[in-house]
Design a protein around this motif. Structure first.
Motif, PDB file in Angstrom:
ATOM      1  N   HIS A   1      45.737  36.969  50.267  1.00 30.60           N
ATOM      2  CA  HIS A   1      46.120  36.127  49.532  1.00 30.60           C
ATOM      3  C   HIS A   1      45.598  36.330  48.047  1.00 30.60           C
ATOM      4  CE1 HIS A   1      46.635  34.643  53.701  1.00 30.60           C
ATOM      5  NE2 HIS A   1      47.601  34.933  53.250  1.00 30.60           N
ATOM      6  N   PHE A   2      44.977  36.803  47.207  1.00 30.80           N
ATOM      7  CA  PHE A   2      44.125  36.636  46.571  1.00 30.80           C
ATOM      8  C   PHE A   2      43.799  37.751  45.874  1.00 30.80           C
ATOM      9  CE2 PHE A   2      42.738  31.861  46.866  1.00 30.80           C
ATOM     10  CZ  PHE A   2      42.764  31.800  45.715  1.00 30.80           C
ATOM     11  N   LEU A   3      44.155  38.405  44.642  1.00 26.97           N
ATOM     12  CA  LEU A   3      44.531  39.653  43.597  1.00 26.97           C
ATOM     13  C   LEU A   3      43.178  39.229  43.462  1.00 26.97           C
ATOM     14  CD1 LEU A   3      47.474  41.695  44.494  1.00 26.97           C
ATOM     15  CD2 LEU A   3      45.898  42.170  46.067  1.00 26.97           C
ATOM     16  N   CYS A   4      42.305  40.361  42.143  1.00 30.86           N
ATOM     17  CA  CYS A   4      41.755  40.129  41.434  1.00 30.86           C
ATOM     18  C   CYS A   4      40.692  41.003  40.331  1.00 30.86           C
ATOM     19  CB  CYS A   4      40.679  39.555  42.038  1.00 30.86           C
ATOM     20  SG  CYS A   4      39.171  40.523  42.949  1.00 30.86           S
ATOM     21  N   GLY A   5      40.653  40.955  39.720  1.00 30.76           N
ATOM     22  CA  GLY A   5      39.909  42.457  38.463  1.00 30.76           C
ATOM     23  C   GLY A   5      39.427  41.952  37.661  1.00 30.76           C
ATOM     24  N   VAL A   6      38.717  42.503  36.636  1.00 36.05           N
ATOM     25  CA  VAL A   6      37.857  42.308  36.048  1.00 36.05           C
ATOM     26  C   VAL A   6      38.161  43.285  34.753  1.00 36.05           C
ATOM     27  CG1 VAL A   6      34.751  42.196  35.125  1.00 36.05           C
ATOM     28  CG2 VAL A   6      35.613  41.191  37.403  1.00 36.05           C
ATOM     29  N   ALA A   7      37.943  42.878  33.866  1.00 33.35           N
ATOM     30  CA  ALA A   7      38.427  43.812  32.390  1.00 33.35           C
ATOM     31  C   ALA A   7      37.374  43.909  31.531  1.00 33.35           C
ATOM     32  CB  ALA A   7      39.454  44.015  32.036  1.00 33.35           C
ATOM     33  N   ARG A   8      37.578  44.735  30.761  1.00 34.30           N
ATOM     34  CA  ARG A   8      36.662  44.973  29.289  1.00 34.30           C
ATOM     35  C   ARG A   8      37.818  44.863  27.827  1.00 34.30           C
ATOM     36  NH1 ARG A   8      34.106  47.771  25.763  1.00 34.30           N
ATOM     37  NH2 ARG A   8      31.904  47.397  25.153  1.00 34.30           N
ATOM     38  N   LYS A   9      37.254  43.930  27.143  1.00 31.00           N
ATOM     39  CA  LYS A   9      38.079  44.444  25.952  1.00 31.00           C
ATOM     40  C   LYS A   9      37.744  44.963  25.084  1.00 31.00           C
ATOM     41  CE  LYS A   9      39.532  41.861  21.717  1.00 31.00           C
ATOM     42  NZ  LYS A   9      40.053  40.682  20.819  1.00 31.00           N
ATOM     43  N   PRO A  10      38.498  46.699  24.470  1.00 32.73           N
ATOM     44  CA  PRO A  10      37.525  47.173  24.072  1.00 32.73           C
ATOM     45  C   PRO A  10      37.256  46.961  22.463  1.00 32.73           C
ATOM     46  CG  PRO A  10      40.404  47.904  23.828  1.00 32.73           C
ATOM     47  CD  PRO A  10      39.725  46.399  25.230  1.00 32.73           C
TER      48      PRO A  10
ATOM     49  N   THR B   1      41.704  43.254  46.667  1.00 28.97           N
ATOM     50  CA  THR B   1      42.055  41.916  47.396  1.00 28.97           C
ATOM     51  C   THR B   1      40.401  41.402  46.658  1.00 28.97           C
ATOM     52  OG1 THR B   1      41.119  42.525  49.235  1.00 28.97           O
ATOM     53  CG2 THR B   1      44.113  41.848  48.790  1.00 28.97           C
ATOM     54  N   VAL B   2      40.519  39.933  46.804  1.00 35.25           N
ATOM     55  CA  VAL B   2      38.747  39.370  46.456  1.00 35.25           C
ATOM     56  C   VAL B   2      38.166  40.104  47.268  1.00 35.25           C
ATOM     57  CG1 VAL B   2      39.157  37.552  44.639  1.00 35.25           C
ATOM     58  CG2 VAL B   2      39.339  37.423  47.561  1.00 35.25           C
ATOM     59  N   PRO B   3      38.168  40.208  48.931  1.00 34.68           N
ATOM     60  CA  PRO B   3      36.903  40.448  48.954  1.00 34.68           C
ATOM     61  C   PRO B   3      36.867  41.674  49.480  1.00 34.68           C
ATOM     62  CG  PRO B   3      38.983  39.623  51.262  1.00 34.68           C
ATOM     63  CD  PRO B   3      38.922  39.953  49.128  1.00 34.68           C
ATOM     64  N   GLU B   4      37.772  42.401  48.296  1.00 33.83           N
ATOM     65  CA  GLU B   4      36.894  44.686  48.088  1.00 33.83           C
ATOM     66  C   GLU B   4      36.585  44.372  47.021  1.00 33.83           C
ATOM     67  OE1 GLU B   4      40.752  46.116  50.459  1.00 33.83           O
ATOM     68  OE2 GLU B   4      41.341  45.162  49.155  1.00 33.83           O
ATOM     69  N   TRP B   5      36.714  43.589  46.163  1.00 29.10           N
ATOM     70  CA  TRP B   5      35.792  43.902  44.700  1.00 29.10           C
ATOM     71  C   TRP B   5      34.081  43.960  44.280  1.00 29.10           C
ATOM     72  CZ3 TRP B   5      32.204  43.260  40.488  1.00 29.10           C
ATOM     73  CH2 TRP B   5      32.824  43.213  39.716  1.00 29.10           C
TER      74      TRP B   5
ATOM     75  N   PRO C   1      36.703  49.678  37.443  1.00 23.59           N
ATOM     76  CA  PRO C   1      36.353  49.744  38.757  1.00 23.59           C
ATOM     77  C   PRO C   1      36.337  48.711  39.942  1.00 23.59           C
ATOM     78  CG  PRO C   1      34.995  51.590  37.656  1.00 23.59           C
ATOM     79  CD  PRO C   1      34.845  50.373  36.547  1.00 23.59           C
ATOM     80  N   PRO C   2      36.221  48.519  41.126  1.00 23.17           N
ATOM     81  CA  PRO C   2      37.504  49.592  41.637  1.00 23.17           C
ATOM     82  C   PRO C   2      39.209  48.801  41.541  1.00 23.17           C
ATOM     83  CG  PRO C   2      37.094  47.485  43.293  1.00 23.17           C
ATOM     84  CD  PRO C   2      36.271  47.580  41.875  1.00 23.17           C
ATOM     85  N   GLY C   3      39.014  47.859  40.104  1.00 18.94           N
ATOM     86  CA  GLY C   3      40.598  48.301  39.967  1.00 18.94           C
ATOM     87  C   GLY C   3      41.137  46.572  40.301  1.00 18.94           C
TER      88      GLY C   3
END
Ligand SMILES: C[S@@+](CC[C@H](N)C(=O)[O-])C[C@H]1O[C@@H](n2cnc3c(N)ncnc32)[C@H](O)[C@@H]1O
Length: 230
Positions: free
Chosen positions: A221-230, A205-209, A200-202
């Motif tokens: 102008h920048f999208l972002c995310g953080v994800a975990r390897k299962p 944009t970078v300020p929204e993480w 979360p939150p998927g």
């Protein structure tokens, strides 16, 4: 401060210009002059760079709080202005950049910081990075690692997804991908997280993480995310 032997460089460098946009001191007149031209063309670039760096800080802190102790920052640029080892001192960090000048300058900056290492490597050759003996000595690749690809994946390939898959495949379960990606409003970086579980939150944009305050400049102008390897 630099690897130029006390001589002012005559040619601007993107990593030092980026340092200037971030408010750092590891840049020269030639970099600041080139940066001023870029600011005329892309007036929001300074805010974008700072919002991107602030995302790095929040993401790295969140992962360190969750027990991640190793960070691999690829396309790192200069390790200044709240880079990984400054945000989570004491955690093991490897900075990777394809530019020999950046790596040399980074090594000077990291003198006396034993937990952080700078090596030369190219995101287009993920296995060379992971098989680099210095990386293997510094990181325990049998344990989870957080890989950072911030504002870099889109530069190296039209479709960086196969490179990301190759990079993440040998890493231990529980490893993470921290990614930010330039967006023209139509870009969808979700496929870059294929095979990983987005936290979360998927993708936002970078300020929204996971913002820490309510005052956020608009930086779409920048999208972002953080994800975990299962
Ligand atoms: C804008 S700077 C630093 C961006 C930094 N990741 C951030 O978000 O703050 C981009 C850096 O990527 C490096 N770079 C460019 N292509 C690369 C590649 N194929 N592999 C690794 N590093 C690369 C450049 O040398 C430069 O230092």
């Amino acid at each position: 401060m630099s690897d130029t032997g006390g001589m002012e460089p005559h040619v601007p460098h993107v990593a030092r210009m980026y340092d200037y946009f971030l408010g750092g001191h590891d840049n020269y007149r030639v970099d600041r002059e080139a940066a001023a031209h870029v600011l005329e063309i892309v007036p929001g670039i300074r805010e974008d760079a700072r919002a991107n760096r602030a995302f790095l800080g929040r993401a790295v802190r969140a992962l360190a709080d969750d027990g991640i102790g190793q960070f691999l920052d690829i396309g790192s640029g200069l390790p200044t202005c709240r880079s990984v080892h400054e945000v989570v001192p004491g955690r093991t960090t490897v900075y990777v950049d394809s530019d020999a000048q950046v790596v040399s300058h980074a090594r000077t900056l990291l003198d006396g910081v034993p937990e952080a290492l700078a090596v030369r490597g190219d995101l287009r050759k993920p296995s060379d990075i992971l098989n680099n003996p210095a990386v293997g000595q510094h990181l325990d690749l049998d344990r989870p690692v957080a890989v950072l690809l911030l504002a870099i994946a889109h530069y190296v390939a039209d479709d960086p997804q196969p490179l990301i898959t190759e990079l993440m495949a040998p890493l231990a379960p529980g490893s993470h991908l921290v990614l930010s990606h330039v967006s023209d409003g139509t870009t969808d970086p979700r496929p870059l997280f294929a095979g990983l579980d987005l936290l979360p939150p998927g993708v936002v944009t970078v300020p929204e993480w996971r913002p820490e305050d309510l005052v956020r400049p608009p930086t779409p102008h920048f999208l972002c995310g953080v994800a975990r390897k299962p």
